[in-house]
Write a protein that holds these residues in place. Structure first.
Motif, PDB file in Angstrom:
ATOM      1  N   ILE A 202      -6.039   6.566 -10.636  1.00 40.68           N
ATOM      2  CA  ILE A 202      -7.181   5.651 -10.540  1.00 40.68           C
ATOM      3  C   ILE A 202      -6.898   4.495  -9.575  1.00 40.68           C
ATOM      4  O   ILE A 202      -7.810   3.998  -8.912  1.00 40.68           O
ATOM      5  CB  ILE A 202      -7.611   5.111 -11.924  1.00 40.68           C
ATOM      6  N   ILE A 203      -5.629   4.061  -9.486  1.00 34.24           N
ATOM      7  CA  ILE A 203      -5.292   2.999  -8.532  1.00 34.24           C
ATOM      8  C   ILE A 203      -5.411   3.523  -7.107  1.00 34.24           C
ATOM      9  O   ILE A 203      -5.931   2.846  -6.222  1.00 34.24           O
ATOM     10  CB  ILE A 203      -3.877   2.455  -8.810  1.00 34.24           C
ATOM     11  N   PHE A 204      -4.961   4.764  -6.877  1.00 33.88           N
ATOM     12  CA  PHE A 204      -5.075   5.360  -5.557  1.00 33.88           C
ATOM     13  C   PHE A 204      -6.537   5.525  -5.150  1.00 33.88           C
ATOM     14  O   PHE A 204      -6.889   5.409  -3.978  1.00 33.88           O
ATOM     15  CB  PHE A 204      -4.378   6.723  -5.529  1.00 33.88           C
ATOM     16  N   LEU A 205      -7.396   5.755  -6.152  1.00 32.21           N
ATOM     17  CA  LEU A 205      -8.819   5.925  -5.872  1.00 32.21           C
ATOM     18  C   LEU A 205      -9.548   4.593  -5.683  1.00 32.21           C
ATOM     19  O   LEU A 205     -10.752   4.576  -5.431  1.00 32.21           O
ATOM     20  CB  LEU A 205      -9.481   6.728  -6.999  1.00 32.21           C
ATOM     21  N   GLY A 206      -8.819   3.480  -5.848  1.00 30.72           N
ATOM     22  CA  GLY A 206      -9.410   2.180  -5.537  1.00 30.72           C
ATOM     23  C   GLY A 206      -9.706   1.267  -6.698  1.00 30.72           C
ATOM     24  O   GLY A 206     -10.343   0.229  -6.520  1.00 30.72           O
ATOM     25  N   ALA A 207      -9.217   1.593  -7.906  1.00 32.04           N
ATOM     26  CA  ALA A 207      -9.539   0.768  -9.072  1.00 32.04           C
ATOM     27  C   ALA A 207      -8.546  -0.367  -9.283  1.00 32.04           C
ATOM     28  O   ALA A 207      -8.742  -1.186 -10.174  1.00 32.04           O
ATOM     29  CB  ALA A 207      -9.589   1.640 -10.323  1.00 32.04           C
TER      30      ALA A 207
ATOM     31  N   SER B  33      -6.780  -5.926 -11.776  1.00 28.55           N
ATOM     32  CA  SER B  33      -6.013  -7.158 -11.578  1.00 28.55           C
ATOM     33  C   SER B  33      -6.848  -8.419 -11.770  1.00 28.55           C
ATOM     34  O   SER B  33      -6.328  -9.522 -11.618  1.00 28.55           O
ATOM     35  CB  SER B  33      -5.397  -7.163 -10.172  1.00 28.55           C
ATOM     36  N   THR B  34      -8.115  -8.290 -12.121  1.00 25.19           N
ATOM     37  CA  THR B  34      -8.958  -9.465 -12.328  1.00 25.19           C
ATOM     38  C   THR B  34      -8.570 -10.176 -13.617  1.00 25.19           C
ATOM     39  O   THR B  34      -8.003  -9.577 -14.541  1.00 25.19           O
ATOM     40  CB  THR B  34     -10.445  -9.070 -12.395  1.00 25.19           C
ATOM     41  N   ASP B  35      -8.891 -11.466 -13.694  1.00 30.30           N
ATOM     42  CA  ASP B  35      -8.565 -12.249 -14.885  1.00 30.30           C
ATOM     43  C   ASP B  35      -9.238 -11.685 -16.139  1.00 30.30           C
ATOM     44  O   ASP B  35      -8.627 -11.655 -17.212  1.00 30.30           O
ATOM     45  CB  ASP B  35      -8.990 -13.712 -14.682  1.00 30.30           C
TER      46      ASP B  35
ATOM     47  N   TRP C 255       1.600  -5.063 -13.173  1.00 29.96           N
ATOM     48  CA  TRP C 255       2.654  -4.499 -12.306  1.00 29.96           C
ATOM     49  C   TRP C 255       2.093  -3.366 -11.462  1.00 29.96           C
ATOM     50  O   TRP C 255       2.316  -3.310 -10.252  1.00 29.96           O
ATOM     51  CB  TRP C 255       3.815  -3.994 -13.159  1.00 29.96           C
ATOM     52  N   TRP C 256       1.334  -2.472 -12.094  1.00 37.99           N
ATOM     53  CA  TRP C 256       0.780  -1.336 -11.357  1.00 37.99           C
ATOM     54  C   TRP C 256      -0.270  -1.791 -10.348  1.00 37.99           C
ATOM     55  O   TRP C 256      -0.399  -1.204  -9.271  1.00 37.99           O
ATOM     56  CB  TRP C 256       0.181  -0.319 -12.314  1.00 37.99           C
ATOM     57  N   SER C 257      -1.023  -2.820 -10.689  1.00 38.95           N
ATOM     58  CA  SER C 257      -2.069  -3.296  -9.786  1.00 38.95           C
ATOM     59  C   SER C 257      -1.496  -4.012  -8.572  1.00 38.95           C
ATOM     60  O   SER C 257      -2.134  -4.061  -7.517  1.00 38.95           O
ATOM     61  CB  SER C 257      -3.018  -4.251 -10.525  1.00 38.95           C
TER      62      SER C 257
ATOM     63  N   GLY D 255       2.909  -1.600  -8.015  1.00 36.68           N
ATOM     64  CA  GLY D 255       2.651  -0.155  -8.012  1.00 36.68           C
ATOM     65  C   GLY D 255       1.711   0.274  -6.901  1.00 36.68           C
ATOM     66  O   GLY D 255       1.926   1.300  -6.251  1.00 36.68           O
ATOM     67  N   LEU D 256       0.669  -0.511  -6.677  1.00 36.83           N
ATOM     68  CA  LEU D 256      -0.302  -0.185  -5.623  1.00 36.83           C
ATOM     69  C   LEU D 256       0.372  -0.146  -4.259  1.00 36.83           C
ATOM     70  O   LEU D 256       0.144   0.776  -3.468  1.00 36.83           O
ATOM     71  CB  LEU D 256      -1.435  -1.213  -5.629  1.00 36.83           C
ATOM     72  N   ALA D 257       1.221  -1.138  -3.982  1.00 39.09           N
ATOM     73  CA  ALA D 257       1.913  -1.188  -2.697  1.00 39.09           C
ATOM     74  C   ALA D 257       2.832   0.018  -2.517  1.00 39.09           C
ATOM     75  O   ALA D 257       2.902   0.621  -1.439  1.00 39.09           O
ATOM     76  CB  ALA D 257       2.716  -2.483  -2.591  1.00 39.09           C
ATOM     77  N   LEU D 258       3.533   0.395  -3.592  1.00 34.03           N
ATOM     78  CA  LEU D 258       4.448   1.533  -3.531  1.00 34.03           C
ATOM     79  C   LEU D 258       3.693   2.843  -3.342  1.00 34.03           C
ATOM     80  O   LEU D 258       4.123   3.728  -2.579  1.00 34.03           O
ATOM     81  CB  LEU D 258       5.295   1.597  -4.807  1.00 34.03           C
ATOM     82  N   ILE D 259       2.569   2.977  -4.034  1.00 33.92           N
ATOM     83  CA  ILE D 259       1.757   4.192  -3.924  1.00 33.92           C
ATOM     84  C   ILE D 259       1.249   4.359  -2.495  1.00 33.92           C
ATOM     85  O   ILE D 259       1.333   5.440  -1.904  1.00 33.92           O
ATOM     86  CB  ILE D 259       0.573   4.146  -4.910  1.00 33.92           C
ATOM     87  N   MET D 260       0.715   3.278  -1.931  1.00 37.63           N
ATOM     88  CA  MET D 260       0.153   3.368  -0.583  1.00 37.63           C
ATOM     89  C   MET D 260       1.243   3.587   0.462  1.00 37.63           C
ATOM     90  O   MET D 260       1.037   4.310   1.443  1.00 37.63           O
ATOM     91  CB  MET D 260      -0.644   2.104  -0.262  1.00 37.63           C
TER      92      MET D 260
END
Length: 230
Positions: free
Chosen positions: A55-60, A65-67, A129-131, A134-139
């Protein structure tokens, strides 16, 4: 490919080895059910990892990461941890625990698998962490090797989790033979208090995120009312 794999393993260990609700839960269940606990709990955690990677790779990632998202996750996580913590204390009080694992039912294993996913999902710091990291590592993995890179990253990451929590469970299950029931009850109560404390910290974080959200929204609402009056 090797660089991506080693990077994901090392960063995975840096996160897995940090004390937290999942670590505390693994120690508790390892005393009761043995070395299999680490594998079962980490597999449940790995399933959630896979879902988040997708889901993070798909743009979520930006929405997680919002408050407000952090606040909701923290509130739910706080409730889960308080439930588990007070449940453990209740078991000690009602004398429902035992060091004898011969009568452990297979259903408990399923519960541990689910707990691995639930404890992870209810931890706002896990999502944060994933947002972010993790997102940076995935991309980075995707830009290097495409979909295969993401697969290599994921395998390295979950191997770190599985190996660490299995090691912890093996260590705890070996030493449980040296523990009598009174000492065991004290350990359970201490672990329960740790879970409750984590739950309180989750609630506190949620309140902070909610406060930040309304502090940000208030000027916007005031500005919107001023514009409409004009």
């Amino acid at each position: 490919m090797i660089a991506i794999f080693l990077q994901s393993v090392l960063i995975g260990y840096s996160g897995a080895m940090m004390p937290g609700p999942m670590f505390t839960y693994t120690v508790d269940r390892s005393i009761r059910h043995g070395v299999k606990t680490g594998l079962i709990v980490s597999l449940g955690h790995s399933l959630l990892d896979l879902i988040l990677v997708i889901i993070i790779f798909l743009g979520a990632g930006k929405y997680l990461s919002t408050d407000m998202a952090r606040a909701i996750i923290g509130l739910v996580g706080g409730v889960v941890l308080e439930f588990l913590g007070f449940g453990m204390i209740k078991d000690v009080y009602l004398n429902k625990i035992s060091l004898d694992t011969k009568d452990s039912k297979s259903g408990k294993q399923g519960n541990m698998f689910l707990a691995g996913a639930v404890l992870s999902a209810s931890n706002p710091y896990f999502i944060i962490w994933w947002s972010a990291v993790g997102l940076a590592l995935i991309m980075n993995a995707y830009y290097t090797l495409g979909i295969m890179g993401i697969g290599v990253f994921y395998i390295g990451h979950i191997l770190a989790d599985i190996s660490w929590f299995t090691f912890v469970a093996a260590l705890v299950s070996k030493t449980r033979r040296l523990i009598n029931i009174k000492v065991y009850k004290v350990i359970i109560v201490v672990l329960a208090v740790c879970l409750i404390a984590f739950g309180v910290s989750f609630f506190a974080s949620s309140i902070r995120y909610i406060s930040q959200f309304f502090q940000f929204q208030a000027p916007l609402l005031l500005l919107g009312g001023t514009i409409r009056s004009v």
